[in-house]
Every structure is written in structure tokens, then in C-alpha cells.
Design a protein around this motif. Structure first.
Motif, PDB file in Angstrom:
ATOM      1  N   HIS A  69      -9.558 -13.499   6.824  1.00 53.10           N
ATOM      2  CA  HIS A  69      -9.852 -13.994   5.473  1.00 53.10           C
ATOM      3  C   HIS A  69      -8.713 -13.616   4.530  1.00 53.10           C
ATOM      4  O   HIS A  69      -8.411 -14.332   3.593  1.00 53.10           O
ATOM      5  CB  HIS A  69     -11.158 -13.378   4.958  1.00 53.10           C
ATOM      6  CG  HIS A  69     -12.345 -13.755   5.765  1.00 53.10           C
ATOM      7  ND1 HIS A  69     -12.761 -13.028   6.856  1.00 53.10           N
ATOM      8  CD2 HIS A  69     -13.191 -14.806   5.659  1.00 53.10           C
ATOM      9  CE1 HIS A  69     -13.830 -13.611   7.375  1.00 53.10           C
ATOM     10  NE2 HIS A  69     -14.103 -14.689   6.682  1.00 53.10           N
ATOM     11  N   VAL A  70      -8.124 -12.451   4.798  1.00 52.32           N
ATOM     12  CA  VAL A  70      -7.047 -11.947   3.939  1.00 52.32           C
ATOM     13  C   VAL A  70      -5.912 -11.455   4.833  1.00 52.32           C
ATOM     14  O   VAL A  70      -6.161 -10.737   5.811  1.00 52.32           O
ATOM     15  CB  VAL A  70      -7.552 -10.767   3.064  1.00 52.32           C
ATOM     16  CG1 VAL A  70      -6.433 -10.204   2.203  1.00 52.32           C
ATOM     17  CG2 VAL A  70      -8.726 -11.198   2.188  1.00 52.32           C
ATOM     18  N   VAL A  71      -4.688 -11.868   4.521  1.00 50.02           N
ATOM     19  CA  VAL A  71      -3.509 -11.383   5.259  1.00 50.02           C
ATOM     20  C   VAL A  71      -2.609 -10.659   4.256  1.00 50.02           C
ATOM     21  O   VAL A  71      -2.193 -11.244   3.249  1.00 50.02           O
ATOM     22  CB  VAL A  71      -2.735 -12.556   5.916  1.00 50.02           C
ATOM     23  CG1 VAL A  71      -1.464 -12.055   6.590  1.00 50.02           C
ATOM     24  CG2 VAL A  71      -3.617 -13.297   6.917  1.00 50.02           C
ATOM     25  N   ILE A  72      -2.329  -9.391   4.523  1.00 47.30           N
ATOM     26  CA  ILE A  72      -1.476  -8.610   3.610  1.00 47.30           C
ATOM     27  C   ILE A  72      -0.145  -8.363   4.320  1.00 47.30           C
ATOM     28  O   ILE A  72      -0.123  -7.922   5.473  1.00 47.30           O
ATOM     29  CB  ILE A  72      -2.123  -7.256   3.243  1.00 47.30           C
ATOM     30  CG1 ILE A  72      -3.611  -7.428   2.908  1.00 47.30           C
ATOM     31  CG2 ILE A  72      -1.397  -6.602   2.073  1.00 47.30           C
ATOM     32  CD1 ILE A  72      -4.348  -6.114   2.624  1.00 47.30           C
ATOM     33  N   VAL A  73       0.966  -8.622   3.620  1.00 48.96           N
ATOM     34  CA  VAL A  73       2.275  -8.537   4.279  1.00 48.96           C
ATOM     35  C   VAL A  73       3.192  -7.483   3.643  1.00 48.96           C
ATOM     36  O   VAL A  73       3.875  -7.761   2.659  1.00 48.96           O
ATOM     37  CB  VAL A  73       2.984  -9.919   4.274  1.00 48.96           C
ATOM     38  CG1 VAL A  73       4.304  -9.861   5.036  1.00 48.96           C
ATOM     39  CG2 VAL A  73       2.082 -11.004   4.848  1.00 48.96           C
ATOM     40  N   PRO A  74       3.219  -6.267   4.199  1.00 50.11           N
ATOM     41  CA  PRO A  74       4.226  -5.295   3.777  1.00 50.11           C
ATOM     42  C   PRO A  74       5.319  -5.146   4.848  1.00 50.11           C
ATOM     43  O   PRO A  74       5.777  -4.032   5.112  1.00 50.11           O
ATOM     44  CB  PRO A  74       3.403  -4.007   3.629  1.00 50.11           C
ATOM     45  CG  PRO A  74       2.315  -4.143   4.667  1.00 50.11           C
ATOM     46  CD  PRO A  74       2.164  -5.599   5.016  1.00 50.11           C
ATOM     47  N   ALA A  75       5.730  -6.255   5.466  1.00 51.65           N
ATOM     48  CA  ALA A  75       6.751  -6.190   6.530  1.00 51.65           C
ATOM     49  C   ALA A  75       8.141  -6.351   5.934  1.00 51.65           C
ATOM     50  O   ALA A  75       8.311  -7.069   4.963  1.00 51.65           O
ATOM     51  CB  ALA A  75       6.499  -7.311   7.540  1.00 51.65           C
TER      52      ALA A  75
END
Ligand code: NAI
Length: 327
Positions: A69-75
Motif C-alpha cells: 500500500h505504501v512504498v518508502i524509498v531511502p535508497a
């Protein structure tokens, strides 16, 4: 709700994953990184909260993203002393484009929260990438600028001797997420008066607070723990909205076209295509930008907004060009 974190083994990724593991709104936590995510997930999976935590690496991104539902991107790579966020573009632009392409394939409905810097360019990269795949839903793509708000609240409270936990009602931050594009806005005229002696210093610290951390870490990276807190706070707003709560007043860097109120902001600010403003959330998506903050700016804040818009234009263009050119 399933939350996927991409870049989960990094300096931000690990503490952010921990905070998400503690959030009762999360039922499934999916950690992906090019290295070590299964280990991080195994570690977190021993915590006695009810969410299930799984780790994926290398070619397993499809499994990590499916159903999120949620994708968080700290890459991506963080700054070292002497670097600006823009210096990260060369490496992080391709990383973000690759991840967003996977998201367009495997989780096109997910809310996408981009932490990777330079946010002023990585959000346009994400938008253009999804647009070219026919998968763009403008309200679903959000640049995470919450750390600027957290810093503004902390510094304001310190200058005025106020309760830090109350300061989110006193200050907001609009614009972009780097140096002069960051514009703190005081929400109360009495506070403006009180802050007068420290105003320049306050603005500088909010705009360049990240440099304080980069310098103190002396080559070991940029803000990670305060960013994890900020990322968690933002992600939790999205989750609360997804679970039916009315959420508003949360600033995020968005693509103004296709969002209610966006075209008005564009014409008011001189045709800027992306800007961070407080938004109204509905079902975890930006349903409307809150224009009202723009009509209550002081003359100093108006000048800061002009500088922000000027610099943002080139950051945005750089992101767009990259996304379109590297198709
Ligand atoms: P880090 O180097 O500690 O972690 C980054 C992680 O991303 C590493 O584990 C790495 O293996 C992973 N990674 C690299 N390429 C990947 C790919 N293609 N797919 C999945 N994972 C990949 O860096 P840190 O300190 O966690 O910072 C991450 C990003 O967040 C940087 O770009 C930094 O500038 C940005 N940042 C953003 C802030 C904001 O306010 N939006 C504040 C602070 C940092």
C-alpha cells in the motif's frame, strides 16, 4: 497494511524499519535492499509486535513490492562534508529511476514516499518515469520534506524556550528540500515578533541544518536517526489517512499538475511545477494542496519563496531531463 521500504539496510532504512515495525497500523513490513535486508528483517521479526516482517535482496524486488500500500524509498548514497544534495544526483538519479520502474511494474497503486536526495530532482524523476509507463497518479507521489519541519519545530522551540512537541502548530515549511529552496513559515504573528532577533539565524539553520549533521559525522554520512523519525511521522500520516482518518496540514513535495489546487499554486508562484505545501490527504493520497499558507506570508517569507522557486526550476528540469533522456 503492507509497507515496503526500499534501501532498508541503510543508515535511514534500519531505524525507519524499526519504527514501522512498532506501528500497529502496519500488518506486513517488507524490507528490500541490494544488500543485507533479509538479516535486518530477521532481526526485526523477533520484536513482539503483530506485523510480519520479511526481507528481500538483489533480484527479489518484485516480491518485496507486490501488494504494497505504501512504498518508502531511502535508497541511494548520502552526502559527505562539502557536498550539496545536488552532488548526489549522478548516482541517486539512476537508483531512483530503477526503483520507480519496478514500482510501476509491481505496485502501481502504492503511495510512493521518496526520501532519496536530491528530492527536488528525484520526485520529478519518479513522476516522469511513471508517466512514461502510463502509471502516474499524481497524488500518490510524495517527496518527504518532513525533516525540514521537524528541524524548524525544534529550532523554534529552542530560540523561544517553548515546548517542542507543541511547535508543529507554530511553524510549517514549504518550497523544496535543499538549501535556499527550503522556506520556513511562521504560522502566528506574535511568534514572528518574538523570533525577530533570531530570525535570520533561524532561517539559516532550517535551510542548512543538514550540513550541521554532515559536518559532525565527519564523512560518515548525513542525518539518519532524525530522518528516520521524520520519515516515520510522514508515513504514519499516510497510514492513518489510508485507514480512514481525515489528515491535513502535512507538507510534502508534489507534482502540482493533476492535484486539486495545484494549478492555482503554479500561477501564483510563477509556473513552478513542483512545490512542497501542506496538503489534505484522502485514502493515503494527496487530494488537495492547501493554498491558504501562501496568503499569510510575511514580506520576508515572500522573498524566500521567490528564491526557492528560482532555484527549484533548475533542479526540477534536471530531474525531468534525466528521466526523459535515459528512457
Ligand atoms: P546509506 O548509504 O546508509 O543507505 C542507503 C541504502 O540504499 C544502502 O543500504 C544501499 O545498499 C541501498 N541501496 C543503494 N542502491 C539501491 C537500490 N538500487 N535498491 C535498493 N537499495 C539500494 O544512506 P542513508 O544515510 O540511509 O541515506 C539514504 C538517502 O536518503 C540519501 O540519498 C540521502 O541523501 C537521503 N536523505 C534524505 C533526507 C530527506 O530529508 N529527504 C534526509 C537525509 C538523507
Amino acid at each position: 497494511m503492507k509497507v515496503a521500504i526500499v534501501g532498508a539496510s541503510g543508515g535511514i532504512g534500519q531505524p525507519l524499519s524499526l519504527l514501522m515495525k512498532l506501528d500497529p497500523l502496519v500488518t506486513e513490513l517488507s524490507l528490500y535492499d541490494v544488500r543485507s535486508a533479509p538479516g535486518v528483517a530477521q532481526d526485526l521479526s523477533h520484536i513482539s509486535t503483530n506485523s510480519v516482517c520479511q526481507g528481500f535482496e538483489k533480484e527479489e524486488i518484485a516480491k518485496a513490492l507486490q501488494g504494497a500500500h505504501v512504498v518508502i524509498v531511502p535508497a541511494g548514497v548520502p552526502r559527505k562534508p562539502g557536498m550539496t544534495r545536488d552532488d548526489l544526483f549522478k548516482i541517486n538519479a539512476s537508483i531512483v529511476k530503477g526503483i520507480v520502474t519496478s514500482m510501476g511494474q509491481y505496485a502501481p497503486q502504492a503511495r510512493l514516499l521518496i526520501i532519496s536526495n536530491p528530492v527536488n530532482s528525484t520526485v520529478p524523476i519518479a513522476v516522469e518515469t511513471l508517466k512514461s509507463m502510463g502509471k502516474l497518479q499524481p497524488g500518490n507521489v510524495m517527496g518527504v520534506t518532513t525533516l525540514d519541519c521537524v528541524r524548524a519545530e525544534t529550532f523554534l522551540a529552542e530560540y523561544l524556550g517553548r515546548d517542542k512537541s507543541e511547535c508543529n502548530k507554530d511553524v510549517s515549511v514549504i518550497g523544496g528540500h535543499s538549501g535556499n529552496t527550503i522556506v520556513p513559515v511562521l504560522l502566528n504573528s506574535t511568534l514572528r515578533e518574538k523570533l525577530k532577533p533570531y530570525y535570520q539565524e533561524f532561517v539559516h539553520r532550517v535551510q542548512f541544518g543538514g550540513d550541521e549533521v554532515v559536518k559532525a559525522k565527519a564523512g560518515a554520512g548525513s542525518a539518519t536517526l532524525s530522518m528516520a523519525f521524520a520519515g516515520y511521522r510522514f508515513a504514519n500520516s499516510i497510514l492513518r489517512s489510508l485507514s480512514g482518518e481525515k489528515v491535513s496540514g502535512v507538507p510534502t513535495f508534489v507534482y502540482l499538475s493533476g492535484i486539486n489546487g495545484g494549478p492555482e499554486v503554479k500561477s501564483k508562484l510563477g509556473n513552478v511545477e513542483y512545490f512542497s505545501l501542506p496538503v489534505f490527504l484522502s485514502n493515503g493520497t494527496v487530494s488537495k494542496v492547501d493554498l491558504s499558507i501562501l496568503s499569510s506570508l510575511s514580506s520576508q517569507e515572500k522573498e524566500l519563496v521567490k528564491d526557492s522557486v528560482r532555484q527549484l526550476a533548475s533542479n526540477i528540469e534536471k530531474g525531468k531531463k534525466f528521466a526523459l533522456g535515459a528512457k
